[in-house]
Design an enzyme around this catalytic site. Structure first.
Site, PDB file in Angstrom:
ATOM      1  N   CYS A  45       0.811  -1.225   0.000  1.00  0.00           N
ATOM      2  CA  CYS A  45       0.000   0.000   0.000  1.00  0.00           C
ATOM      3  C   CYS A  45       0.845   1.276   0.000  1.00  0.00           C
ATOM      4  O   CYS A  45       0.320   2.364  -0.225  1.00  0.00           O
ATOM      5  CB  CYS A  45      -0.950   0.008   1.193  1.00  0.00           C
ATOM      6  SG  CYS A  45      -1.910  -1.493   1.314  1.00  0.00           S
TER       7      CYS A  45
ATOM      8  N   HIS B  51      -3.236   6.941   2.710  1.00  0.00           N
ATOM      9  CA  HIS B  51      -3.696   5.662   2.165  1.00  0.00           C
ATOM     10  C   HIS B  51      -5.081   5.400   2.753  1.00  0.00           C
ATOM     11  O   HIS B  51      -5.294   5.560   3.958  1.00  0.00           O
ATOM     12  CB  HIS B  51      -2.703   4.564   2.551  1.00  0.00           C
ATOM     13  CG  HIS B  51      -3.218   3.184   2.305  1.00  0.00           C
ATOM     14  ND1 HIS B  51      -3.815   2.815   1.118  1.00  0.00           N
ATOM     15  CD2 HIS B  51      -3.246   2.079   3.108  1.00  0.00           C
ATOM     16  CE1 HIS B  51      -4.181   1.547   1.204  1.00  0.00           C
ATOM     17  NE2 HIS B  51      -3.851   1.085   2.396  1.00  0.00           N
TER      18      HIS B  51
ATOM     19  N   ASN C  62     -10.282  -0.087   0.416  1.00  0.00           N
ATOM     20  CA  ASN C  62      -8.822  -0.010   0.389  1.00  0.00           C
ATOM     21  C   ASN C  62      -8.322  -0.572  -0.949  1.00  0.00           C
ATOM     22  O   ASN C  62      -8.463  -1.767  -1.204  1.00  0.00           O
ATOM     23  CB  ASN C  62      -8.298  -0.835   1.577  1.00  0.00           C
ATOM     24  CG  ASN C  62      -6.795  -0.880   1.665  1.00  0.00           C
ATOM     25  OD1 ASN C  62      -6.096  -0.596   0.695  1.00  0.00           O
ATOM     26  ND2 ASN C  62      -6.285  -1.268   2.824  1.00  0.00           N
TER      27      ASN C  62
END
Ligand code: UT7
Length: 325
Positions: free
Chosen positions: A112, A250, A280
């Site tokens: 990520c 993020h 996500n």
């Protein structure tokens, strides 16, 4: 001094919207749990779009936004943990799809944090060579590495891609802060091929081929990573936190953002979020958010923003930049 600025953004999200209620028909979950624990209301799940297709579409949009031709691009970096192939790299496939004949192309793996790592690597390469322009892309088809029977993970993630063009310029990215903690890697894993050949058969230690996460550990790591990174970037740039218009984190969990805002003693509104719509999307999430902000015209020339990512590896890091489009 050579600076690197962002000159265009793009994104691509699959059309297929899956709500929390839709997911409750697949696993034992419900809208209330997902919304209150994460802030996620829906996500996009591929109905055939792969990582290359999404990365290509995001790249085309970013090129258009920066008024550049694909042949102007000297470097393409794709950050992904869900490539379609081990070889060729996603970046080489994007190069072929958009006709970026002059580009050096490769992928990076930093989960990520991949988009931030990609930005730093691309900026360094532009600064240290005669290459002038790069495409940095984060693209993920996470739906293919989810255990759709594990309610603890499959409700959290989505598919999508985001991209930006960076160029040498007068003002732009002022600082990076990036770091890795390999010793904590076991908290967020996804296995791959085992060593198996006519002479040996060894099971990979991480032998499950889907995302496994120690949610609570990652939660604590996330809050610390974001606040440490913001603090380091403020020190490196000599900015005041009050002068930062947006922090673009993020997009993992709205509670992570609430905790971090409290820790940094700042308003939640300083954090830009869109995780309610997309969940996500790992390496793609910051790039998708940046593109959305650009399209909504939330950013003006000179605005100070901080991008910050964290994830598997463990990895984390951020970039402080003056918007200069
Ligand atoms: O890009 C990677 C970054 N990842 C992250 O930032 C994730 C950070 N961590 C988190 O966001 C949170 O830890 C989660 C959202 C993943 C989990 O939230 P939590 O508050 O830590 O819940 P938990 O895992 O401790 O589970 C609490 C309860 C359990 O039930 P019992 O044992 O208390 O009866 C779970 O089985 O919630 C249950 N549960 C669910 N219930 C309904 C877990 N997942 C679900 C679900 N629906 N989807």
């Amino acid at each position: 001094m050579i600076n690197i600025k962002v000159t265009g953004t793009g994104s691509y999200l699959p059309k297929n919207v899956i709500t929390n209620d839709d997911l409750s028909k697949v696993v034992d979950t419900n809208d209330e749990w997902i919304k209150t624990r994460t802030g996620i209301k829906e996500r996009r799940i591929s109905q055939g779009e792969d990582t290359i297709t999404m990365a290509t579409n995001a790249a085309k949009e970013a090129l258009k936004d920066s008024n550049l031709d694909s042949k102007d691009i000297d470097l393409i970096i794709v950050a992904t943990l869900t490539p379609d192939n081990f070889m060729p790299s996603t970046a080489c496939s994007v190069q072929n799809n958009i006709g970026a004949l002059n580009a050096m192309c490769f992928d990076i793996s930093a989960a990520c944090s991949g988009f931030i790592y990609g930005l730093e690597v691309a900026s360094s390469l532009l600064k240290s060579s005669n290459r002038k322009r790069a495409l940095v892309i984060g693209a993920e088809t996470l739906s293919k590495i989810l255990n759709w029977e594990d309610r603890g993970t499959c409700v959290l993630f989505g598919d999508g891609a985001g991209a930006c063009v960076i160029e040498k310029g007068d003002k732009g990215i002022e600082a990076f802060h990036t770091h890795s903690i390999g010793e904590k890697g076991d908290n967020l894993t996804c296995g791959a091929y085992d060593v198996q050949n006519p002479y040996v058969s060894i099971k990979n230690e991480v032998n499950e081929k889907y995302i496994k996460m120690n949610g609570r550990e990652i939660f604590k790591f996330a809050v610390k990573s974001i606040s440490d990174t913001v603090g380091e970037l403020i020190k490196k740039t000599s900015w005041e936190l009050d002068d930062v218009k947006y922090i673009v984190p993020h997009q993992a969990n709205v509670r992570v953002i609430d905790y971090t805002a409290k820790k940094l003693n700042i308003d939640n509104d300083k954090f830009y979020t869109n995780l309610d719509k997309y969940g996500n999307t790992s390496a793609a999430s910051i790039a998708i958010a940046l593109d959305e902000m650009n399209k909504k015209k939330l950013l003006n020339k000179g605005d100070k923003i901080i991008l910050v990512g964290f994830g598997g590896g463990l990895t984390y890091g951020g970039a402080a930049l003056c918007w200069n489009v």
